[in-house]
Design an enzyme around this catalytic site. Structure first.
Site, short mmCIF file in Angstrom:
data_model
loop_
_atom_site.label_atom_id
_atom_site.label_comp_id
_atom_site.label_asym_id
_atom_site.label_seq_id
_atom_site.Cartn_x
_atom_site.Cartn_y
_atom_site.Cartn_z
N TYR A 87 -19.05 12.55 -11.45
CA TYR A 87 -19.11 13.76 -12.27
C TYR A 87 -17.86 13.96 -13.13
CZ TYR A 87 -22.90 15.00 -9.07
OH TYR A 87 -24.05 15.01 -8.34
N ARG B 196 0.79 -1.23 0.00
CA ARG B 196 0.00 0.00 0.00
C ARG B 196 0.83 1.28 0.00
NH1 ARG B 196 -4.90 -0.93 4.31
NH2 ARG B 196 -5.88 0.73 3.12
N HIS C 190 -7.79 -4.08 -6.74
CA HIS C 190 -7.46 -3.37 -5.50
C HIS C 190 -8.57 -3.55 -4.47
CE1 HIS C 190 -4.68 -0.60 -3.58
NE2 HIS C 190 -5.69 0.15 -3.17
#
Length: 812
Positions: free
Chosen positions: A124, A34, A80
């Site tokens: 968006y 990570r 992931h």
């Protein structure tokens, strides 16, 4: 289930061992999976998976944008197994040109701002790959890197990307793991590629050779880097720092005012928070002189405007902004990355060599892939050419025995299984239509490629030359000019180097307002003039202290409580002639009831020799070596220990061999040899200088010069000069002799100064009116006289203080 059966199911473990093992596994998962980048491609797993997913979905720069939510969903579902916020945040950062020196994602929509505004929701915004990110994935389909199973073993993902340019250094990386962190600054693409080329051309290249190309970090927000010593340490050891400083300039405004304009700020500084911080400093009076701050940034660029008062020095304010605000920021460098899944702190040279090693492996595996593909094809072509030579017999075998045609072809013409299968898979029509000439040309071309690939694999220098050629193509295509520039180390820059060493006047009022004014502001007048206003003061305030000095000198402040403070003259705010000035409590940490009563000017070359002679109102005198005050600063030190009802009134610098004159308010004076006073430490009380009558007090202490005169001035503006030769040398501690005839018209004494004909003086009354005159215009009279009028004083406008000016040759 019975209790006995439950007991049989219980497994006893060592809690300490279990916690250690579990925590180590967790820590390694965070470190490897990570938080830390791989040294080869400079990516953390989430970034690598985002780019791989976009590549797999063909979101290349020449294709339409795709909703970010689609990309995030694909990354989460296939590669992931973490939160969607983590993936989207990583995607957003890869698209921000103020976060990444060379963005890897082309974002369409609101992807946040340098003011700290968040990006719009992923539903968006739209994204696709940047052109440069294609170089990260280039040759991925040629087995150049290892593919590993994803978290549920239903998909394959690359363990590392080919990364055809050194992304770790180019874009940098930040991450906090367990017990360790990485902080690698971004660099200029062209410089880093040139450094890789240096390693290719010169296998024995040292760090010094590399640093001929890599000048230092190149931040996306530009700004300056101050010095390079700590930065070089980071490149040598893997740990260090760089000091970033905003790019600023001065602009003149109407009314003689100045504004500071900030056009570039340090990396990772929030612009809106920066403006707020400066506003807080202005509000809290930690920085004096700022009248307004505004953010005028637009799509054309950044522009933060800081307007200043007319009476302040812009260089001083800017220096304070660098000190107290994020306009100057330290970027800590920890060059930590994963090497074979092991976290290591690397030097710059190690990082580049590991990257070059990765590229050698990538190009080698690509060449092996291309070689195998060419060998497979030429094998087929050879079979097809043999089939053309025996086309009729081949066709006859296929037509007569379809079930065992492969075995018969392999037996008859010595075809391999692959060749025989390829012939059988072709339609007879196509098989008959094969053109031998084209196949022979293809065979020749394939053989040349095979020879070339084999040469590459057998010749490392050729392999390196290919890496060099391809990486230089990337530089030519994507390289750009450096944004971050270098300045000399901030430790090496002295602010006084930016300020002219002009002569100035420092005035301090009764209520503690201090200012610095150029000495040319005041014009010489004739004796008896009315003077000009030196400042606008409140009704109950007046100018109390006046000092002639220069900008590069130190001003030492002695207070009535016996403390000493020291400032550079240029640190005192500059003001106009009529301005009130700045309250000294904003400059010095004075205690309640503490007032500055003496200011001395010291040049740097004076600071380590001589003595400080101090005198109190009650006639106590003390001599201390000047070097005892070397550590004094704006926080103050004890200069003399005072009795409860006494205070310090005068201080002089001496060489240890002077005669000292003390003048009392009621008209008496005493002159004695400085050797009568033994040298004492800072905190000593001192010895008696003059035996005063009841109600009398010392008003001045001077260093005698037999070639000069003593100028005495009274409260009502009368004064005279008396040759020092008329003063007899007495024993310290005596009552002294008369030096001035005090009358109701003259009032008591304000003080005395040692002067010569070449001097000028400034006289200030309690309402702030100031007059400058030549000493040679003042009468020379004996000790027991009252003198002549020097300055007209109205009722309740007595003289507050006076100071002498020594005229330089240039002024003459």
């Amino acid at each position: 289930m019975s209790q006995e059966e439950m007991r049989d199911k219980i497994i006893e473990v060592d809690l300490k061992h279990e916690m250690e093992q579990s925590y180590i596994e967790y820590a390694m998962s965070v470190i490897v999976g990570r938080a830390l980048p791989d040294v080869r491609d400079g990516l953390k797993p989430v970034h690598r998976r985002i780019l791989y997913s976009m590549g797999q979905n063909n979101l290349t720069p020449d294709k339409p944008y795709r909703k970010s939510a689609t990309i995030v969903g694909d990354v989460l579902g296939k590669y992931h197994p973490h939160g969607d916020t983590a993936v989207y945040d990583a995607l957003v950062k890869m698209a921000q040109d103020f976060s990444m020196r060379y963005p890897l994602v082309d974002g369409h929509g609101n992807f946040g701002s340098i003011d700290g505004d968040s990006a719009a929701a992923m539903r968006y915004t739209e994204s696709r790959m940047e052109k440069l990110s294609m170089e990260m994935l280039r040759d991925l389909n040629k087995e150049t890197v290892d593919m590993v199973p994803n978290y549920d073993e239903n998909e394959w993902e690359p363990s590392v990307l080919p990364a055809r340019y050194p992304n770790l250094l180019v874009n940098g990386s930040n991450g906090i793991a367990v017990g360790m962190a990485t902080s690698i600054p971004p660099h200029n693409l062209g410089e880093v590629i040139d450094a890789v080329v240096e390693l290719i051309d010169n296998e024995d290249a040292t760090l010094e050779d590399i640093l001929k190309h890599i000048k230092g970090p190149d931040f996306p927000t530009g700004a300056h880097i101050m010095g390079n010593s700590s930065m070089l340490q980071a490149y040598r050891t893997g740990r260090g720092k760089v000091v970033q400083r905003a790019k600023t300039s001065f602009e003149e405004m109407s009314g003689g005012k100045t504004r500071i304009v900030v056009t570039e700020i340090p990396y990772q500084v929030n612009k809106a928070r920066l403006v707020e911080k400066i506003a807080e400093l202005m509000k809290d009076k930690r920085i004096d002189g700022i009248t307004h701050i505004g953010d005028e940034s637009n799509r054309k660029g950044m522009r933060i405007v800081i307007e200043l008062r007319r009476d302040v020095n812009p260089d001083i304010v800017l220096n304070q902004l660098f000190k107290f605000s994020p306009l100057q920021q330290v970027f800590s460098i920890i060059m930590l990355a994963l090497v074979n899944n092991i976290p290591k702190v690397l030097t710059l040279e190690q990082m580049l060599r590991l990257y070059l090693k990765h590229q050698e492996e990538v190009v080698t595996r690509r060449t092996q892939f291309d070689l195998k593909k060419a060998q497979d094809r030429i094998h087929l072509v050879e079979g097809l050419l043999k089939a053309i030579d025996h086309i009729d017999e081949v066709i006859a075998i296929i037509r007569s025995s379809y079930s065992d045609a492969m075995e018969r072809l392999m037996e008859r013409f010595d075809f391999s299984e692959i060749q025989a299968k390829a012939i059988l898979d072709m339609q007879l029509r196509r098989l008959q239509g094969l053109e031998k000439e084209k196949l022979e040309d293809e065979q020749k071309d394939l053989q040349q490629k095979i020879d070339y690939y084999q040469e590459i694999l057998s010749d490392r220098s050729l392999l390196l030359s290919i890496i060099k050629e391809e990486i230089l193509e990337i530089k030519a295509k994507y390289g750009n000019e450096r944004r971050t520039t270098f300045l000399a180390s901030y430790e090496d820059i002295d602010i006084k180097d930016m300020i002219p060493d002009d002569e100035v006047t420092v005035t301090l009022t009764h209520l503690g307002y201090i200012k610095r004014v150029g000495i040319d502001t005041y014009k010489t007048q004739k004796r008896g003039g009315k003077g000009i206003a030196s400042m606008s003061t409140r009704d109950e305030d007046f100018v109390d202290k006046l000092l002639l000095t220069s900008n590069h000198s130190k001003v030492i402040f002695f207070t009535n409580m016996g403390r000493i403070y020291r400032l550079n003259t240029y640190e005192i705010p500059e003001s106009s002639r009529t301005a009130k000035g700045t309250n000294i409590v904003n400059i010095l940490p004075l205690e309640d009831g503490e007032k500055v009563n003496t200011m001395l000017s010291i040049r740097e070359e004076q600071a380590s020799s001589g003595f400080v002679v101090m005198c109190t109102r009650k006639g106590i005198m003390k001599k201390t070596p000047l070097e005892e005050f070397q550590r004094s600063n704006r926080n103050g030190l004890i200069a003399i220990s005072l009795k409860e009802d006494d205070e310090l009134i005068g201080v002089e610098l001496t060489d240890g061999n002077c005669n000292i004159i003390c003048v009392a308010r009621n008209g008496k004076a005493i002159m004695f040899d400085e050797s009568d006073i033994r040298s004492m430490g800072r905190t000593a009380q001192g010895v008696r200088a003059m035996n005063l009558e009841e109600g009398d007090e010392i008003v001045s202490m001077m260093i005698a010069d037999p070639e000069k005169d003593v100028l005495i001035i009274s409260e009502r503006g009368y004064g005279k000069r008396t040759p020092i030769a008329e003063y007899n040398l007495q024993t310290r501690g005596g009552k002294g002799s008369r030096t001035y005839k005090i009358t109701e018209k003259t009032g008591r004494l304000v003080g005395g100064k040692v002067v010569s004909n070449d001097d000028e003086i400034m006289i200030v009354n309690i309402d702030g009116t100031l007059i400058r005159m030549e000493v040679k215009g003042i009468s020379v009279l004996s000790r027991v006289t009252s003198g002549v009028r020097l300055m007209k004083t109205a009722e309740n406008q007595d003289i507050a203080s006076f100071e002498k000016i020594e005229i330089s040759e240039e002024e003459e």
